[in-house]
Design an enzyme around this catalytic site. Structure first.
Site, mmCIF file in Angstrom:
data_model
loop_
_atom_site.group_PDB
_atom_site.id
_atom_site.type_symbol
_atom_site.label_atom_id
_atom_site.label_comp_id
_atom_site.label_asym_id
_atom_site.label_seq_id
_atom_site.Cartn_x
_atom_site.Cartn_y
_atom_site.Cartn_z
ATOM 1 N N LEU A 128 0.826 -1.207 0.000
ATOM 2 C CA LEU A 128 0.000 0.000 0.000
ATOM 3 C C LEU A 128 0.855 1.251 0.000
ATOM 4 O O LEU A 128 2.037 1.216 0.333
ATOM 5 C CB LEU A 128 -0.968 0.024 1.184
ATOM 6 N N CYS A 129 0.216 2.344 -0.378
ATOM 7 C CA CYS A 129 0.785 3.683 -0.363
ATOM 8 C C CYS A 129 2.045 3.740 -1.238
ATOM 9 O O CYS A 129 1.973 3.559 -2.443
ATOM 10 C CB CYS A 129 1.034 4.117 1.074
ATOM 11 N N HIS A 130 3.228 3.975 -0.667
ATOM 12 C CA HIS A 130 4.471 3.964 -1.439
ATOM 13 C C HIS A 130 5.119 2.578 -1.479
ATOM 14 O O HIS A 130 6.120 2.392 -2.178
ATOM 15 C CB HIS A 130 5.467 4.971 -0.866
#
Length: 294
Positions: free
Chosen positions: A189-191
């Site tokens: 998730l995210c980066h």
């Protein structure tokens, strides 16, 4: 300067441990770090009791992300994006192993720890020994993978620290190749999806070409995150743009807690997605075990 003025400052905060390094500004932390998360327990607590299957967590082992202006962003893994999915998986009954590329300790964005969330603090305490003394990923690749591996999934947490090194790691590439070949799951998730970039190393095409994902939106890293001092300068590279160049389909342009499953790839867009991704991961692994029982 009054305490109110300090809390309203959009200037990144100097990190005294390193020259020209910075934490996010006080104002940005006030916007992005709530005192509690939305974690309210695992939906399938204790549902997996067989004891074999584990999840391999690949943490980041570098703290400083060099920005385009020469400043360093003092970063690491985001605690909410790391711990909430781990909490769901652990409470469901899956084992957890933690590794880093070097075998050095996992670095965390401790400034993003929710101050009043006892469950998150307890989870960090539970896993801290593994964060401090993780496996070396090369050792996992050498002896922990293959058709008989006890790892059912690989989890790569977010935080801007995931932009440091994971995309250039041959060991990360080997783990992803194994997961795809052996029908194991990749959760990120995210980066954290910066790790997916490694899958295309030394290849004309990414094995994740055509996969649909949710990731942290470039528009925030080129806009608001600069404006409010969350990051101390322009990013060295942009995650969503890089994945799109490799043929990965990024489905979101905003940060709203999106989660998505495409085949064995489970993704989320931000800390807002951490709880939802944890639930999705636990239910997906349980479903897989039940479908393949016997």
């Amino acid at each position: 300067m009054t305490s109110t003025e300090k809390s309203d400052s959009t200037e990144p905060t100097p990190d005294a441990a390193e020259r020209n390094a910075f934490f996010p500004s006080p104002y940005s932390l006030g916007q992005y770090v709530p005192p509690r998360t939305d974690f309210d327990g695992a939906e399938a607590r204790g549902a997996y009791t067989e004891g074999r299957w584990k999840v391999l967590v690949i943490g980041v082992d570098e703290r400083y992300l060099p920005m385009q202006n020469g400043r360093l962003f003092s970063t690491g893994n985001h605690p909410v994006e790391t711990l909430l999915p781990m909490m769901h998986l652990h409470e469901t009954g899956f084992g957890i192993d933690v590794a880093t590329v070097s075998g050095n300790p996992v670095k965390f964005e401790h400034w993003a720890m929710p101050a009043d969330d006892e469950a998150v603090h307890e989870a960090y305490d539970r896993f801290e020994p593994q964060f401090r003394d993780p496996l070396a990923l090369a050792d996992v690749v050498e002896s922990g993978l293959g058709p008989g591996s006890d790892y059912l999934a690989v989890f790569i947490p977010g935080g801007h620290g995931a932009m440091i090194g994971l995309a250039e790691s041959d060991e990360v590439q080997s783990v992803l190749d194994w997961a795809l070949a052996d029908g194991r799951f990749v959760i990120t998730l995210c980066h954290g999806p910066a790790a997916l970039v490694a899958a295309a190393r030394h290849r004309e095409r990414s094995p994740f070409e055509g996969y649909r994902t949710c990731v942290f939106p470039d528009a925030l890293d080129t806009g608001a995150n600069l404006d409010i001092g969350y990051i101390p300068g322009p990013m060295p590279w942009l995650l969503a743009s890089c994945l799109r160049e490799q043929g990965v389909v990024v489905t979101n342009d905003d940060m709203a807690g999106h989660v998505l499953r495409d085949r064995g790839l489970l993704t989320g867009d931000s800390p807002l997605a951490a709880n939802g991704l944890g639930r999705l991961a636990a239910s997906t692994l349980l479903e897989h075990i039940r479908e393949n029982a016997g």
